[in-house]
Structures are given as structure tokens and as C-alpha cells.
Write a protein that holds these residues in place. Structure first.
Motif, PDB file in Angstrom:
ATOM      1  N   MET A 135     105.618  60.097  35.805  1.00  0.00           N
ATOM      2  CA  MET A 135     106.461  60.761  34.808  1.00  0.00           C
ATOM      3  C   MET A 135     107.644  59.897  34.406  1.00  0.00           C
ATOM      4  O   MET A 135     108.051  59.881  33.247  1.00  0.00           O
ATOM      5  CB  MET A 135     106.923  62.122  35.320  1.00  0.00           C
ATOM      6  CG  MET A 135     105.837  63.179  35.279  1.00  0.00           C
ATOM      7  SD  MET A 135     106.446  64.863  35.472  1.00  0.00           S
ATOM      8  CE  MET A 135     107.003  64.828  37.159  1.00  0.00           C
ATOM      9  N   ARG A 136     108.203  59.147  35.357  1.00  0.00           N
ATOM     10  CA  ARG A 136     109.314  58.256  35.000  1.00  0.00           C
ATOM     11  C   ARG A 136     108.833  57.084  34.154  1.00  0.00           C
ATOM     12  O   ARG A 136     109.584  56.535  33.347  1.00  0.00           O
ATOM     13  CB  ARG A 136     110.007  57.747  36.262  1.00  0.00           C
ATOM     14  CG  ARG A 136     110.813  58.814  36.988  1.00  0.00           C
ATOM     15  CD  ARG A 136     111.772  58.188  37.988  1.00  0.00           C
ATOM     16  NE  ARG A 136     111.084  57.373  38.978  1.00  0.00           N
ATOM     17  CZ  ARG A 136     110.564  57.851  40.113  1.00  0.00           C
ATOM     18  NH1 ARG A 136     110.645  59.131  40.383  1.00  0.00           N
ATOM     19  NH2 ARG A 136     109.982  57.041  40.968  1.00  0.00           N
ATOM     20  N   ALA A 137     107.564  56.701  34.351  1.00  0.00           N
ATOM     21  CA  ALA A 137     107.027  55.567  33.607  1.00  0.00           C
ATOM     22  C   ALA A 137     106.639  55.942  32.184  1.00  0.00           C
ATOM     23  O   ALA A 137     106.904  55.194  31.240  1.00  0.00           O
ATOM     24  CB  ALA A 137     105.814  54.995  34.337  1.00  0.00           C
ATOM     25  N   VAL A 138     106.005  57.078  32.022  1.00  0.00           N
ATOM     26  CA  VAL A 138     105.397  57.381  30.731  1.00  0.00           C
ATOM     27  C   VAL A 138     106.259  58.256  29.835  1.00  0.00           C
ATOM     28  O   VAL A 138     105.992  58.382  28.642  1.00  0.00           O
ATOM     29  CB  VAL A 138     104.015  58.049  30.905  1.00  0.00           C
ATOM     30  CG1 VAL A 138     103.086  57.148  31.697  1.00  0.00           C
ATOM     31  CG2 VAL A 138     104.142  59.402  31.588  1.00  0.00           C
ATOM     32  N   GLU A 252     103.306  51.192  17.212  1.00  0.00           N
ATOM     33  CA  GLU A 252     103.944  51.952  16.123  1.00  0.00           C
ATOM     34  C   GLU A 252     105.426  52.207  16.347  1.00  0.00           C
ATOM     35  O   GLU A 252     106.073  52.898  15.553  1.00  0.00           O
ATOM     36  CB  GLU A 252     103.220  53.284  15.924  1.00  0.00           C
ATOM     37  CG  GLU A 252     103.271  54.209  17.117  1.00  0.00           C
ATOM     38  CD  GLU A 252     102.461  55.476  16.897  1.00  0.00           C
ATOM     39  OE1 GLU A 252     102.580  56.405  17.703  1.00  0.00           O
ATOM     40  OE2 GLU A 252     101.695  55.536  15.914  1.00  0.00           O
ATOM     41  N   GLY A 253     105.992  51.630  17.417  1.00  0.00           N
ATOM     42  CA  GLY A 253     107.420  51.796  17.651  1.00  0.00           C
ATOM     43  C   GLY A 253     107.787  53.137  18.242  1.00  0.00           C
ATOM     44  O   GLY A 253     108.922  53.592  18.083  1.00  0.00           O
ATOM     45  N   ALA A 254     106.844  53.767  18.924  1.00  0.00           N
ATOM     46  CA  ALA A 254     107.094  55.050  19.585  1.00  0.00           C
ATOM     47  C   ALA A 254     106.672  54.958  21.042  1.00  0.00           C
ATOM     48  O   ALA A 254     105.720  54.254  21.371  1.00  0.00           O
ATOM     49  CB  ALA A 254     106.327  56.169  18.896  1.00  0.00           C
ATOM     50  N   SER A 258     106.531  60.747  19.977  1.00  0.00           N
ATOM     51  CA  SER A 258     107.696  60.458  19.148  1.00  0.00           C
ATOM     52  C   SER A 258     108.360  61.748  18.689  1.00  0.00           C
ATOM     53  O   SER A 258     107.699  62.752  18.414  1.00  0.00           O
ATOM     54  CB  SER A 258     107.273  59.633  17.926  1.00  0.00           C
ATOM     55  OG  SER A 258     108.375  59.450  17.055  1.00  0.00           O
ATOM     56  N   GLU A 259     109.687  61.706  18.604  1.00  0.00           N
ATOM     57  CA  GLU A 259     110.404  62.851  18.037  1.00  0.00           C
ATOM     58  C   GLU A 259     110.340  62.857  16.507  1.00  0.00           C
ATOM     59  O   GLU A 259     110.761  63.819  15.863  1.00  0.00           O
ATOM     60  CB  GLU A 259     111.871  62.843  18.498  1.00  0.00           C
ATOM     61  CG  GLU A 259     112.752  61.763  17.881  1.00  0.00           C
ATOM     62  CD  GLU A 259     112.584  60.390  18.542  1.00  0.00           C
ATOM     63  OE1 GLU A 259     113.369  59.485  18.216  1.00  0.00           O
ATOM     64  OE2 GLU A 259     111.660  60.229  19.365  1.00  0.00           O
ATOM     65  N   VAL A 260     109.781  61.784  15.930  1.00  0.00           N
ATOM     66  CA  VAL A 260     109.598  61.726  14.478  1.00  0.00           C
ATOM     67  C   VAL A 260     108.259  62.373  14.145  1.00  0.00           C
ATOM     68  O   VAL A 260     107.217  61.961  14.659  1.00  0.00           O
ATOM     69  CB  VAL A 260     109.620  60.266  13.988  1.00  0.00           C
ATOM     70  CG1 VAL A 260     109.412  60.230  12.472  1.00  0.00           C
ATOM     71  CG2 VAL A 260     110.929  59.586  14.372  1.00  0.00           C
ATOM     72  N   ASN A 384      98.917  57.676  24.781  1.00  0.00           N
ATOM     73  CA  ASN A 384      98.675  58.468  23.578  1.00  0.00           C
ATOM     74  C   ASN A 384      98.437  57.589  22.353  1.00  0.00           C
ATOM     75  O   ASN A 384      98.709  57.991  21.226  1.00  0.00           O
ATOM     76  CB  ASN A 384      99.837  59.430  23.307  1.00  0.00           C
ATOM     77  CG  ASN A 384      99.376  60.722  22.648  1.00  0.00           C
ATOM     78  OD1 ASN A 384      98.230  61.138  22.783  1.00  0.00           O
ATOM     79  ND2 ASN A 384     100.268  61.362  21.912  1.00  0.00           N
ATOM     80  N   TYR A 385      97.951  56.379  22.612  1.00  0.00           N
ATOM     81  CA  TYR A 385      97.667  55.407  21.547  1.00  0.00           C
ATOM     82  C   TYR A 385      98.868  55.181  20.635  1.00  0.00           C
ATOM     83  O   TYR A 385      98.720  55.001  19.424  1.00  0.00           O
ATOM     84  CB  TYR A 385      96.434  55.820  20.749  1.00  0.00           C
ATOM     85  CG  TYR A 385      95.139  55.263  21.325  1.00  0.00           C
ATOM     86  CD1 TYR A 385      94.667  54.013  20.944  1.00  0.00           C
ATOM     87  CD2 TYR A 385      94.411  55.967  22.275  1.00  0.00           C
ATOM     88  CE1 TYR A 385      93.501  53.492  21.480  1.00  0.00           C
ATOM     89  CE2 TYR A 385      93.237  55.458  22.822  1.00  0.00           C
ATOM     90  CZ  TYR A 385      92.788  54.223  22.427  1.00  0.00           C
ATOM     91  OH  TYR A 385      91.629  53.701  22.963  1.00  0.00           O
ATOM     92  N   ASN A 386     100.083  55.128  21.215  1.00  0.00           N
ATOM     93  CA  ASN A 386     101.216  54.682  20.402  1.00  0.00           C
ATOM     94  C   ASN A 386     101.122  53.171  20.151  1.00  0.00           C
ATOM     95  O   ASN A 386     101.791  52.633  19.274  1.00  0.00           O
ATOM     96  CB  ASN A 386     102.550  55.028  21.062  1.00  0.00           C
ATOM     97  CG  ASN A 386     102.756  54.350  22.395  1.00  0.00           C
ATOM     98  OD1 ASN A 386     102.123  54.715  23.372  1.00  0.00           O
ATOM     99  ND2 ASN A 386     103.629  53.366  22.436  1.00  0.00           N
ATOM    100  N   ALA A 387     100.281  52.501  20.940  1.00  0.00           N
ATOM    101  CA  ALA A 387      99.924  51.097  20.678  1.00  0.00           C
ATOM    102  C   ALA A 387      98.458  50.926  21.013  1.00  0.00           C
ATOM    103  O   ALA A 387      97.915  51.642  21.865  1.00  0.00           O
ATOM    104  CB  ALA A 387     100.779  50.144  21.502  1.00  0.00           C
TER     105      ALA A 387
END
Length: 397
Positions: A135-138, A252-254, A258-260, A384-387
Motif C-alpha cells: 500500500m505504501r508503494a502503490v 501518462e503522468g499519473a 489519478s485525481e484528474v 493500473n496501466y498508468n504506464a
């Protein structure tokens, strides 16, 4: 940069539970396991260990007894290297980055033969310690971690959204787990090989609704060594080998969630990285014969397959239910059994994907061999495939 990277040898530990409990009288040591695989992989490649000029390790889990693992292994193997000795870390993409760094040594002329390798032991660690570290990592330590948001929770939200948007169902998504277990039954490296039915999947305890026990990854131990070489070395061996045709990468920079606001089931990073890889290889998704996708849960395989153009948007789960992503189908996906059945030793999971593709494109996959396989795709991801990191590989006989 005109050099071409190839895979000429591989060896892997069957995925399972190998880590010793701290109180065990006899300990299974990570460095001993990995050293044996180095010898097996170089023998498979038809080279002597002394020809290796670089080693890039997937950084071991923090539970590993031996620290400074890469330089220790160089000593343990009595293997001086002029190219590179290092460890890399990149969440679920760690094994993929190890492969990239070893390949870059060859592309930059620093070595003719390099190893991409690693060991991941985690099954004897308490669930509490493992989850607190994860949890601290992700997650975001200021918000997500204190509230206990786990990766399975993200994926469950993705699944709920997918079912709503595309008229799918939990039953349809669950067929991915059945399909992968069928593939794993044919794979001697797989952690879970007993065939299962759809009823078996649906009757398991819920982990995070709508994902049950068989739809999420296990904790796994494993180890892999891949031998990468300049193509002239591969050709001189006279053996079949696998050429790295192209790669694509995008972040994607998240960080995880992401909160966006965005389209949570589109996997933009996989779309961009996939397009890069296809364009650089001069092919389209329709040319791919099989794919090994980094997919911790059933829903992730569905979303990644769609983002990579292997199945139409909103149809990935239906393709699985219809057998179109199974062996003998339109586009076999995760012929190894995938993360839910082959297993998920997280930091080296991408290396197992390369092992599967190497065997398939070399024609040595046995009962799970994809007929006339020439081109394959692998993917790796950062939460979550943010990259996404995508490779296209081709067999050379």
C-alpha cells in the motif's frame, strides 16, 4: 544503434511457493536458485558463461536476505563484466526494465551478450507485512494508503465500470480465468495447473466485488534468466532465436489512480505504447499471432487487449467467452496461463512473459504451441496501466 537485439536462451523456475520461512531449518537461497538458472540459460543459448558481458537484474523484493544483490551475484558466479552490472526497479514493470537495460547495453555496443534476470521471493512473508509494504508503494501515502486502497480495489472499480458501459457481466469476465487456467494446465512453469470451470470461478469467495479469488493474482515466488545477444551472435549459433522487432513506452503522468477525471477503462498508456510498437515494427495488431499481457486480474487482460487493438473496444470479455482469445482462437492471449494461473512473482512477471514468447516463437511450447507463430506481443505496466511497455518480437529459424 543499427544493432539488433535477440533472445537466444532462457531458463525459469516453475512459479510457486519456494521461499523458506524465517524459522525453517533449511533455507532456499535466492542466489543459489538464480545461479543454477544462469547456467541452464547459457547452456540453452549454446554459449559459455564467460561470453556474458553484462547482467541487469530486476531488483529483488525487500524481503530478500542478500542485499547489493547484483554485485553479489557477479561475485558468486565468478563473472567479471565490462558491460554492466546493475539492478533496476519499476513496480510491476521491473522485469521489463531489466530486459530494456540489458538490450540497451547491446544496442550501445557495450556488450555482445547480456543477461536479463531476477528472482522474486515473497510467499513466506506475513500477509500484514506484505500488504503494508504494497500500500505504501502503490498508493498516495497522504490519501490512498491510509484508507487501505489496494490494487485489487482499483481493478474492481474498472470491472464495475466496464460491465456498466459495455453491457458485460461478471460471468463474461470470469471466462478469462477459465481460459487462462486451461492454458496453464499445459505449462510446466505454471503455479496452478488444475483445470477449472466457470462455476468454480463464480463460487469462490469475493475479494473485492466483482472479483473473486480465482480472478485475482496469487502471491508467487519465481526466478528467470534470459540470454540476450547481438544478432550476429544469434546467427552464428545456428539455432532458432527470437528477434526484438520494436518497443513502445508511455507514462501518462499519473500514479496508479489519478485525481484528474479520465476514461478509467481506456488504458491510454497502453494505447500509445502499442501504437509506437506497431508503427516501429511496420505491422498492425492483426499481424500479431499471440500476446502475453501483464494482467493481474481478469478485467485487466480484457482492457489491455482492447487498448492494444487485439480485440475491439467493449468486446474483450465477449471474445474470451467465445473462445477467441484461447489457443486455437483468433488471437491467443496469455498462453502461459497469465498472472492468475501461471502466477505473479511481481518484480519478474514480465520476464516470464518473455520466456513464454521465446518458447512460442522458437516452436518449443509443446501442447500449448500456437501454430505457425511468427510475431508476438508482450506488455508490462506500472499500476493500473498508468504506464505501459510493449515489445514486438519475431521468431527466426
Amino acid at each position: 544503434m543499427e544493432k539488433t537485439v535477440t533472445i537466444i536462451g532462457a531458463a525459469a523456475l516453475p512459479v510457486g511457493k519456494w521461499q523458506s520461512a524465517p524459522t525453517a531449518a533449511v533455507q532456499v537461497l535466492e542466489h543459489e536458485v538464480l545461479a543454477r538458472l544462469v547456467l541452464q540459460a547459457t547452456a540453452d543459448a549454446g554459449i559459455d558463461k564467460s561470453e556474458v558481458q553484462g547482467m541487469t537484474f530486476a531488483q529483488p523484493r525487500p524481503y530478500t536476505a542478500q542485499k547489493y544483490f547484483a554485485t553479489f551475484m557477479a561475485h558468486y558466479l565468478r563473472l567479471p563484466c565490462a558491460g554492466n552490472i546493475s539492478e533496476v526497479l519499476g513496480n510491476g514493470m521491473t522485469g521489463g526494465f531489466a530486459f530494456e537495460h540489458a538490450a540497451n547495453d547491446i544496442l550501445l555496443g557495450r556488450s555482445k551478450v547480456s543477461l536479463a534476470l531476477g528472482v522474486n521471493f515473497e510467499t513466506a512473508i506475513t500477509a500484514r507485512e506484505h500488504m503494508m509494504s504494497s500500500m505504501r508503494a502503490v498508493g498516495d501515502v497522504d490519501f490512498q494508503a491510509p484508507f487501505g486502497i489496494t490494487p485489487i480495489a482499483w481493478y474492481a472499480m474498472d470491472a464495475t465500470r466496464y460491465i456498466h458501459d459495455h453491457g458485460s457481466s461478471r460471468e463474461e469476465l470470469a471466462t478469462v480465468a477459465v481460459k487462462n487456467r486451461g492454458h496453464a494446465a499445459l505449462n510446466p512453469l505454471a503455479q496452478f495447473r488444475k483445470p477449472i470451470t466457470l462455476d468454480d470461478v463464480l463460487s469462490q469467495p469475493m475479494i473485492v466485488e466483482p472479483l473473486g479469488l480465482y480472478e485475482v493474482p496469487p502471491r508467487s515466488d519465481g526466478a528467470v534468466c534470459l540470454v540476450l545477444a547481438e544478432e550476429e551472435v544469434a546467427r552464428s549459433s545456428g539455432r532458432p532465436y527470437v528477434r526484438v522487432r520494436s518497443r513502445g513506452f508511455y507514462h501518462e503522468g499519473a500514479h496508479q489512480i489519478s485525481e484528474v477525471p479520465n476514461d478509467m477503462t481506456a488504458l491510454e498508456a497502453a494505447q500509445v505504447a502499442g501504437r509506437q510498437a506497431y508503427d516501429r515494427a511496420g505491422i498492425s495488431p492483426a499481424d500479431v499471432d499471440l500476446a502475453e499481457i501483464y494482467a493481474p486480474c481478469t478485467i485487466v487482460e480484457v482492457l489491455a487487449a482492447e487498448a492494444l487493438g487485439l480485440t475491439p473496444r467493449g468486446m474483450g470479455a465477449r471474445y474470451a467467452a467465445e473462445g477467441r482469445t484461447s489457443l486455437g482462437g483468433d488471437i491467443p492471449i496469455c498462453t502461459s496461463g497469465g498472472l492468475t494461473s501461471r502466477g505473479h512473482p511481481a518484480y519478474i512477471t514480465p520476464l516470464y512473459s518473455f520466456v513464454e514468447v521465446f518458447e512460442q516463437l522458437r516452436g518449443t511450447a509443446g501442447e500449448r504451441q500456437v501454430h505457425a507463430a511468427e510475431l508476438a506481443l508482450t506488455s508490462a505496466e506500472l499500476g493500473n496501466y498508468n504506464a505501459a511497455l510493449v515489445h514486438i518480437l519475431e521468431g527466426v529459424h
